[in-house]
Motif scaffolding. Structure first.
Motif, mmCIF file in Angstrom:
data_model
loop_
_atom_site.group_PDB
_atom_site.id
_atom_site.type_symbol
_atom_site.label_atom_id
_atom_site.label_comp_id
_atom_site.label_asym_id
_atom_site.label_seq_id
_atom_site.Cartn_x
_atom_site.Cartn_y
_atom_site.Cartn_z
ATOM 1 N N GLN A 143 27.513 50.896 48.021
ATOM 2 C CA GLN A 143 29.017 50.927 48.512
ATOM 3 C C GLN A 143 29.722 52.099 48.097
ATOM 4 N N GLY A 151 37.662 47.294 46.466
ATOM 5 C CA GLY A 151 38.041 48.330 45.555
ATOM 6 C C GLY A 151 38.929 47.820 44.717
ATOM 7 N N GLY A 159 27.550 44.685 41.265
ATOM 8 C CA GLY A 159 27.567 44.186 39.680
ATOM 9 C C GLY A 159 27.589 45.316 38.636
ATOM 10 N N MET A 160 27.538 46.576 39.336
ATOM 11 C CA MET A 160 27.571 47.671 38.290
ATOM 12 C C MET A 160 28.858 48.587 38.408
ATOM 13 N N GLU A 161 28.867 49.658 37.552
ATOM 14 C CA GLU A 161 29.941 50.350 37.422
ATOM 15 C C GLU A 161 30.442 51.191 38.436
ATOM 16 N N LEU A 162 31.553 51.621 38.619
ATOM 17 C CA LEU A 162 31.985 52.528 39.576
ATOM 18 C C LEU A 162 31.711 54.065 39.010
ATOM 19 N N ARG A 220 34.076 41.600 32.588
ATOM 20 C CA ARG A 220 33.918 40.514 33.651
ATOM 21 C C ARG A 220 34.272 39.387 33.286
ATOM 22 N N LEU A 259 33.468 53.895 48.060
ATOM 23 C CA LEU A 259 34.826 53.439 48.105
ATOM 24 C C LEU A 259 35.633 54.907 47.858
ATOM 25 N N PHE A 294 36.071 55.580 35.679
ATOM 26 C CA PHE A 294 36.172 53.815 35.339
ATOM 27 C C PHE A 294 34.775 53.689 34.378
ATOM 28 N N GLY A 295 35.316 52.800 33.254
ATOM 29 C CA GLY A 295 34.068 52.349 32.474
ATOM 30 C C GLY A 295 33.399 51.266 32.672
ATOM 31 N N SER A 296 32.905 50.277 32.031
ATOM 32 C CA SER A 296 32.035 49.317 32.442
ATOM 33 C C SER A 296 32.949 48.073 32.962
ATOM 34 N N GLN A 310 29.395 52.485 44.327
ATOM 35 C CA GLN A 310 29.117 51.345 43.276
ATOM 36 C C GLN A 310 27.983 50.252 43.714
ATOM 37 N N GLN A 329 39.177 43.928 39.883
ATOM 38 C CA GLN A 329 38.326 44.261 41.345
ATOM 39 C C GLN A 329 37.633 43.059 41.474
ATOM 40 N N VAL A 385 36.424 41.395 37.657
ATOM 41 C CA VAL A 385 36.230 42.466 36.786
ATOM 42 C C VAL A 385 37.554 43.402 36.318
ATOM 43 N N TYR A 423 39.156 46.474 34.445
ATOM 44 C CA TYR A 423 38.990 47.957 33.899
ATOM 45 C C TYR A 423 40.289 48.354 33.029
ATOM 46 N N TYR A 436 33.875 56.933 45.101
ATOM 47 C CA TYR A 436 33.337 56.403 43.944
ATOM 48 C C TYR A 436 32.054 55.803 44.874
#
Lengths: 112, 112
Positions: free
Chosen positions: A88, B43, A40-43, B107, A90, B102-104, A37, B38, B85, B87, A35
């Motif tokens: 990053q 991870g 602060g954002m999605e995987l 948080r 993962l 994975f989605g958003s 990333q 997360q 976060v 998920y 993954y």
């Protein structure tokens, strides 16, 4: 608990360099994933493998490549790193079925 | 793959119970629901998994109504360390071809 390892933990390199991010697991898992990333954002899934000699691209287009010659090893390679590859990365593994994912500590890549 | 929808963010206070709901209207018969947590620069870590009704472990509870079109992760008496976060994922445990997307996520911020 998790026996999945990523090296290096941090990597700073110059543009145009070839790099390989290592990922190894000792659990005998068939499924492995990479993954990407940003903070602060999605995987985003970029690569996955269901076993030896099996690799597939994920949902996010990536210029990286992967290989799966041994069950325990799933390295990711960038032939020519660019600043847009800064992120990053993962690595994760999963046993048969929909068992939980085990994640490595990640590699924070910075391309200057 | 069943798509999931979660709130983007939630706030709560220490000692409160927090419930995070996930919608998965097109969940398939064989799909299970799994939640991950997360922390920054790490991870995701498995929290809980269920198929129907209620599942509880030492960390959280998972409530799944009869129609399975949604699920609720319940964190009892949260602390500052629960800031992370979260998920929600849906997938078929018996499919060898089920890749993990994975989605958003949600948080969650816990305040003193």
């Amino acid at each position: 608990e998790a026996d999945i390892y990523q090296t290096p933990r941090y990597l700073v390199i110059g543009t145009g360099k070839k790099i390989t991010l290592e990922c190894s697991q000792t659990m005998g898992h068939d499924k492995m994933y990479w993954y990407q990333q940003d903070p602060g954002m999605e995987l985003h899934l970029i690569h996955y493998s269901y076993g030896v000699n099996s690799t597939e691209k994920g949902d996010l287009s990536s210029e990286s490549t992967v290989s799966r010659i041994r069950t325990e090893h799933f390295p990711l390679t960038l032939e020519s790193a660019r600043p847009s590859h800064t992120s990053q990365y993962l690595c994760a593994s999963q046993g048969n079925g929909y068992e939980k994912l085990f994640f490595g500590s990640g590699t924070q890549l910075s391309v200057l | 793959l069943a798509k999931t929808t979660q709130p983007i963010s939630m706030d709560s206070y220490e000692g409160q119970e927090v419930n995070i709901t996930c919608s998965h209207n097109n969940i398939a018969t064989n799909d299970y629901i799994t939640w991950y947590q997360q922390f920054p620069s790490q991870g995701p870590r498995f929290i809980i998994q269920g198929y129907k009704t209620k599942v509880t472990n030492e960390v959280a509870s998972l409530f799944i109504p009869a129609d399975r079109k949604s699920s609720t992760l319940s964190l009892p008496r949260v602390s500052l360390s629960d800031t992370a976060v979260y998920y929600c994922l849906v997938g078929d445990p018996y499919s060898s071809a089920s890749k993990i997307i994975f989605g958003s996520g949600t948080r969650l911020s816990i305040r003193p």
